[in-house]
Design a protein around this motif. Structure first.
Motif, mmCIF file in Angstrom:
data_model
loop_
_atom_site.group_PDB
_atom_site.id
_atom_site.type_symbol
_atom_site.label_atom_id
_atom_site.label_comp_id
_atom_site.label_asym_id
_atom_site.label_seq_id
_atom_site.Cartn_x
_atom_site.Cartn_y
_atom_site.Cartn_z
ATOM 1 N N GLN A 46 -13.823 6.348 -43.683
ATOM 2 C CA GLN A 46 -15.182 5.879 -43.964
ATOM 3 C C GLN A 46 -15.178 4.901 -45.125
ATOM 4 O O GLN A 46 -14.248 4.873 -45.935
ATOM 5 N N ASP A 47 -16.246 4.095 -45.188
ATOM 6 C CA ASP A 47 -16.404 3.189 -46.316
ATOM 7 C C ASP A 47 -17.372 3.798 -47.324
ATOM 8 O O ASP A 47 -17.802 4.954 -47.179
ATOM 9 N N ASP A 48 -17.763 3.033 -48.326
ATOM 10 C CA ASP A 48 -18.646 3.557 -49.375
ATOM 11 C C ASP A 48 -20.050 3.837 -48.871
ATOM 12 O O ASP A 48 -20.830 4.512 -49.556
ATOM 13 N N GLN A 49 -20.400 3.310 -47.696
ATOM 14 C CA GLN A 49 -21.701 3.571 -47.100
ATOM 15 C C GLN A 49 -21.655 4.741 -46.122
ATOM 16 O O GLN A 49 -22.660 5.070 -45.492
ATOM 17 N N GLY A 50 -20.484 5.351 -45.975
ATOM 18 C CA GLY A 50 -20.348 6.471 -45.047
ATOM 19 C C GLY A 50 -20.220 6.066 -43.592
ATOM 20 O O GLY A 50 -20.284 6.913 -42.701
ATOM 21 N N ILE B 20 -10.004 3.051 -45.158
ATOM 22 C CA ILE B 20 -10.756 2.123 -46.009
ATOM 23 C C ILE B 20 -10.447 2.515 -47.441
ATOM 24 O O ILE B 20 -10.759 3.628 -47.868
ATOM 25 N N TYR B 21 -9.817 1.609 -48.180
ATOM 26 C CA TYR B 21 -9.367 1.976 -49.523
ATOM 27 C C TYR B 21 -10.527 1.980 -50.512
ATOM 28 O O TYR B 21 -11.193 0.969 -50.727
ATOM 29 N N ARG B 22 -10.755 3.136 -51.139
ATOM 30 C CA ARG B 22 -11.840 3.322 -52.111
ATOM 31 C C ARG B 22 -11.309 4.000 -53.377
ATOM 32 O O ARG B 22 -12.050 4.646 -54.108
ATOM 33 N N GLY B 23 -9.995 3.861 -53.618
ATOM 34 C CA GLY B 23 -9.354 4.667 -54.648
ATOM 35 C C GLY B 23 -9.525 4.212 -56.080
ATOM 36 O O GLY B 23 -9.389 5.006 -57.003
ATOM 37 N N GLY C 169 -5.439 9.452 -52.366
ATOM 38 C CA GLY C 169 -5.228 10.669 -53.131
ATOM 39 C C GLY C 169 -6.191 10.784 -54.294
ATOM 40 O O GLY C 169 -6.879 9.822 -54.664
ATOM 41 N N PRO C 170 -6.254 11.953 -54.923
ATOM 42 C CA PRO C 170 -7.118 12.133 -56.090
ATOM 43 C C PRO C 170 -6.679 11.287 -57.281
ATOM 44 O O PRO C 170 -7.445 11.108 -58.230
ATOM 45 N N ASP C 171 -5.453 10.751 -57.223
ATOM 46 C CA ASP C 171 -4.982 9.832 -58.262
ATOM 47 C C ASP C 171 -5.307 8.389 -57.944
ATOM 48 O O ASP C 171 -5.003 7.487 -58.726
ATOM 49 N N GLY C 172 -5.907 8.133 -56.776
ATOM 50 C CA GLY C 172 -6.268 6.779 -56.382
ATOM 51 C C GLY C 172 -5.193 6.052 -55.612
ATOM 52 O O GLY C 172 -5.405 4.915 -55.174
ATOM 53 N N ALA C 173 -4.019 6.661 -55.443
ATOM 54 C CA ALA C 173 -2.929 6.032 -54.697
ATOM 55 C C ALA C 173 -3.165 6.147 -53.200
ATOM 56 O O ALA C 173 -3.937 6.986 -52.732
ATOM 57 N N LEU D 249 -18.368 13.260 -61.690
ATOM 58 C CA LEU D 249 -17.424 12.726 -60.703
ATOM 59 C C LEU D 249 -18.124 11.971 -59.584
ATOM 60 O O LEU D 249 -17.500 11.159 -58.901
ATOM 61 N N LEU D 250 -19.399 12.208 -59.389
ATOM 62 C CA LEU D 250 -20.140 11.446 -58.383
ATOM 63 C C LEU D 250 -20.266 9.971 -58.783
ATOM 64 O O LEU D 250 -20.656 9.142 -57.963
ATOM 65 N N HIS D 251 -19.931 9.666 -60.040
ATOM 66 C CA HIS D 251 -19.926 8.283 -60.532
ATOM 67 C C HIS D 251 -18.516 7.691 -60.545
ATOM 68 O O HIS D 251 -18.349 6.526 -60.911
ATOM 69 N N ASP D 252 -17.499 8.480 -60.206
ATOM 70 C CA ASP D 252 -16.115 8.056 -60.403
ATOM 71 C C ASP D 252 -15.772 6.829 -59.552
ATOM 72 O O ASP D 252 -16.318 6.626 -58.460
ATOM 73 N N ALA D 253 -14.840 6.028 -60.048
ATOM 74 C CA ALA D 253 -14.412 4.830 -59.316
ATOM 75 C C ALA D 253 -13.624 5.185 -58.064
ATOM 76 O O ALA D 253 -13.529 4.377 -57.131
ATOM 77 N N ASN D 254 -13.056 6.379 -58.032
ATOM 78 C CA ASN D 254 -12.266 6.819 -56.887
ATOM 79 C C ASN D 254 -13.171 7.501 -55.870
ATOM 80 O O ASN D 254 -13.702 8.585 -56.108
ATOM 81 N N GLY D 255 -13.331 6.877 -54.714
ATOM 82 C CA GLY D 255 -14.194 7.437 -53.677
ATOM 83 C C GLY D 255 -13.720 8.796 -53.192
ATOM 84 O O GLY D 255 -14.532 9.635 -52.785
ATOM 85 N N ALA D 256 -12.409 9.039 -53.220
ATOM 86 C CA ALA D 256 -11.899 10.344 -52.806
ATOM 87 C C ALA D 256 -12.392 11.437 -53.743
ATOM 88 O O ALA D 256 -12.703 12.556 -53.305
ATOM 89 N N LEU D 257 -12.482 11.133 -55.038
ATOM 90 C CA LEU D 257 -12.990 12.114 -55.999
ATOM 91 C C LEU D 257 -14.496 12.287 -55.854
ATOM 92 O O LEU D 257 -15.014 13.407 -55.989
ATOM 93 N N ARG D 258 -15.208 11.205 -55.574
ATOM 94 C CA ARG D 258 -16.654 11.333 -55.337
ATOM 95 C C ARG D 258 -16.910 12.228 -54.124
ATOM 96 O O ARG D 258 -17.769 13.116 -54.149
ATOM 97 N N ASP D 259 -16.150 11.987 -53.053
ATOM 98 C CA ASP D 259 -16.301 12.802 -51.846
ATOM 99 C C ASP D 259 -16.014 14.271 -52.138
ATOM 100 O O ASP D 259 -16.761 15.169 -51.714
#
Length: 764
Positions: free
Chosen positions: A227-231, A309-312, A372-376, A440-450
């Motif tokens: 998914q992308d940032d819009q889901g 879709i890279y959101r890390g 990943g949770p590290d953004g990789a 974390l809902l503000h985090d730059a890493n979409g995986a962490l926001r999710d």
């Protein structure tokens, strides 16, 4: 019938190499010279250790590839996910194709394992087997206190008791019923809207309290979902780079008669060219003109899978929002650049004649991509020689596998991660602290926001509700806004007032998100206000399709309001394919009546809405043959079974074909015509273009090749005869019986043939 999928790989045949050397002469063409050189250079495919395998990779400057795990820490990984402690939950499909006959494939040796980095160096050093004795497991998803596990045909929810399996709940006993290993649902992707979606499936799932909900959704993809940032969801099939949705995934799919709704299953990146850095002649049609270039490299995708879709937020900014796609048959990973125009998403390849990552190691088989949770970016690598299932394995492939000894080894597997060169990202554990989760809902890493959104919902942290409602009002943080909206929806604390507030904001993307949440809060108390708001929002062409997809929900509570809104959309957007699709979605069981109304209002035969309704009505007429099909199931049981496990996955359950995959079988001139030609196609395959119903089908509208099943050990001639008789008797087809002797006669005539036929050769 079936198609070759992400599992399909073989390698260069030494027999071909020897033959090529014998034909070498002074006046050889450049093509022959290039081919010879590549065959010599890649005559063998040695088994490499993980670090050596990295040295065979070429990738973007400024990045680095690190080995995270290799055998025996991990074996044959095909899917994975991360928990809140940064641990990997990995699906090991160790039983896939132990040899060319698939001997022992049903052996329960698959596993779900937990890999952990206890030292913080980025390398997994602890392995815990959570679940074993599985037959070809294919997907895993973490929900609340347990794990969803897909093991054909069932989908199970298994409670996690200290990393040991606890109580089991059967979620769906038909999750992966029918089809073969290459054609069964997978993915179990927990999307932004709190539902779990799948590839190669039209079902979605959600846990609410102690109950599991199951609903219809759009049919999507083949292997992997992202998914992308819009889901919005993205996926692909084996021969297409990237497909996806323009609209939120939970909308539509209310009309079971409607297929291929505009705005869903769209071609996001139409360019399917690939650029491997080694010879790749071991693909199913490697001997066919145009499949390989002069240096024996694959020209276009044949095994696209596992998109991301890279959101890390870890890689350089230019990678943000890019779409990455694995291609194991060419030992590479593709990078695509996406862009939005209104709600339409389009993409182009990031490079010409180059890939984001490519390897000269033929056994590098990336099966998916994950943030990943590290953004990789994480890459599970099955590291196998045989990746084609026995159903479609041709004598040509069997020979290559035998001469190159590709069956062994079966105990390899790797996981890599891609990071900026010199970076030392750490796995992040997420504490169940309300304030930390909200941040974390503000985090730059979409995986962490999710993950933060999911944990808040899983643990029902309702103390965050006031803060989440405040986040909805902060237009400076649009990504956090979206997650706050869907977190409130997941907590069942979203209200109409919250949504109405968003509609007053200027961001059209947020308005779409608010519209997508409406079905979860719509009731008899607020439906009048909702209808008024939708009437206003429908004036915006960018929002009108989404409003249209809400018609079933509104009409269920207020038929008058729904009818008024539908009429307005018809008269304003009857030429709009996206709004028309939404209107058809709302027309279940009244398609004929609506068509008459549309014609009475405007007799224009070119109206998009009219054409879409006519297509649905034709499909409905075809489905009236259900009783006949039930009778055929009894009289031709083997043919019925083979159709459902091999053919329907590409040609559709109703024989009407599937977009981007295969043309119709129903009323096909090939099925009903010359039986010798039909037998030839099924035994040896057919390469496009092909004309059906007076329409010419060719790639990329459909897959360009249909493999034959004549070389499969699974089916004898009596089986194939019954299948063909079944197809010639199904739906509106009324052709004659095909006997075992008919099959044997064609085999005798074309003894030794391997390549598929063309339509011109068969002259049908």
């Amino acid at each position: 019938m079936g198609r070759i999928h992400y599992f399909f790989i073989s390698t260069l045949s030494l027999a071909m190499f020897a033959c090529g050397q014998g034909n070498k002469h002074k006046n050889a063409s450049q093509h022959e010279k290039d081919s010879m050189a590549m065959r010599e250079k890649f005559a063998t495919s040695p088994v490499l250790d993980g670090k050596t395998a990295i040295s065979k990779m070429q990738f973007d400057k400024g990045l680095a590839v690190q080995l995270v795990a290799e055998e025996p820490m991990v074996v044959a990984p095909v899917a994975m996910t991360f928990d809140e402690r940064g641990r990997m939950w990995v699906v090991e499909m160790t039983g896939f194709m132990p040899d060319t006959a698939g001997t022992g494939e049903d052996k329960p040796d698959g596993k779900i394992v937990i890999l952990e980095d206890t030292t913080g160096d980025g390398v997994m050093d602890k392995r815990t087997v959570f679940l074993d004795s599985l037959v070809l497991p294919r997907a895993v998803c973490l929900v609340e206190n347990g794990v969803l596990v897909a093991t054909p045909p069932q989908l199970w929810f298994i409670e996690n008791n200290g990393d040991k399996p606890g109580k089991r709940t059967l979620v769906d006993d038909q999750y992966a019923a029918g089809g073969n290993v290459e054609h069964q649902p997978n993915g179990l992707f927990r999307a932004m809207d709190n539902w779990i979606y799948n590839a190669k499936s039209d079902r979605r799932y959600r846990k609410v309290g102690d109950k599991w909900l199951k609903e219809n959704t759009h049919f999507r993809g083949q292997w992997g979902v992202t998914q992308d940032d819009q889901g919005r969801l993205y996926y692909n099939n084996n021969s297409e780079n990237l497909l996806g949705d323009y609209f939120p995934p939970g909308l539509g799919s209310k009309n079971p008669q409607q297929q291929n709704a505009a705005g869903y299953d769209e071609k996001i990146v139409p360019d399917n060219h690939v650029y491997p850095i080694r010879a790749t002649p071991g693909v199913n049609r490697g001997y066919q003109k145009g499949v390989l270039d002069d240096s024996l490299r694959l020209v276009e995708f044949t095994a696209a899978c596992g998109p991301l879709i890279y959101r890390g937020g870890l890689l350089p900014a230019e990678y943000a929002g890019n779409a990455f796609v694995a291609e194991p048959s060419a030992n590479l990973i593709k990078r695509n650049l996406l862009s939005d125009s209104s709600f339409v998403v389009k993409g182009v390849q990031a490079y010409k004649h180059k890939e984001f990552l490519a390897s000269t190691d033929e056994r590098f088989r990336p099966t998916g991509l994950y943030t990943g949770p590290d953004g990789a970016i994480y890459i599970p690598d099955m590291y196998r020689g045989i990746l084609q299932h026995k159903t479609y394995l041709t004598p040509y492939l069997k020979n290559e596998i035998k001469t190159r000894n590709l069956t062994q080894p079966l105990n390899c597997g790797r996981i890599y991660r891609i990071i900026p060169a010199g970076a030392k990202p750490q796995h992040k554990s997420i504490l169940l602290n309300p304030d930390l989760l909200r941040n974390l809902l503000h985090d730059a890493n979409g995986a962490l926001r999710d993950k933060a959104q999911q944990l808040i919902i899983d643990h029902q942290i309702t103390a965050l509700v006031p803060g989440l409602k405040e986040m909805l009002k902060d237009t400076r943080q649009p990504l956090a806004q979206i997650h706050a909206l869907w977190t409130l929806e997941g907590l069942h604390h979203l209200t109409y007032e919250d949504i109405a507030g968003i509609w007053q904001q200027p961001d059209a993307r947020m308005k779409v998100q608010a519209l997508a949440t409406l079905p979860s809060i719509l009731n008899s108390t607020n439906v009048k206000a909702v209808a008024v708001a939708l009437d206003s929002l429908s004036n915006n062409p960018d929002l009108a399709p989404v409003v249209g997809y809400l018609l079933p929900a509104v009409s269920k509570l207020d038929k008058g309001a729904g009818a008024h809104l539908e009429d307005k959309l018809i008269k304003a957007f009857a030429h709009n394919r996206y709004v028309s699709a939404a209107v058809v979605n709302n027309a279940t069981n009244r398609e004929a009546v609506l068509l008459k109304q549309v014609i009475a209002w405007n007799p224009d035969t070119t109206l998009v809405l009219r054409r879409q309704l006519e297509i649905v009505l034709k499909s409905m007429a075809n489905k009236e043959n259900a009783k006949r099909m039930a009778e055929l199931k009894v009289s031709l049981p083997r043919g019925y079974k083979i159709f459902n496990t091999v053919c329907q996955t590409c040609h559709g359950k109703n024989g009407d074909g599937i977009a981007s995959m295969a043309p119709p079988l129903n009323e096909s001139n090939w099925v009903n015509g010359n039986k010798k030609a039909f037998i030839s196609i099924v035994l040896y395959g057919l390469t496009g273009p092909v004309e059906v119903h007076g329409k010419m089908y060719k790639a990329p509208e459909i897959n360009g090749d249909m493999p034959g099943i004549g070389g499969s050990d699974e089916f004898n001639d009596a089986d194939i005869a019954q299948l063909l008789t079944f197809l010639r008797s199904s739906w509106n087809n009324k052709a004659g019986k095909i006997s075992e002797a008919d099959i044997q006669q064609v085999r005798k005539q074309y003894n030794g043939r391997q390549k598929p036929f063309t339509a011109a050769e068969l002259g049908n």
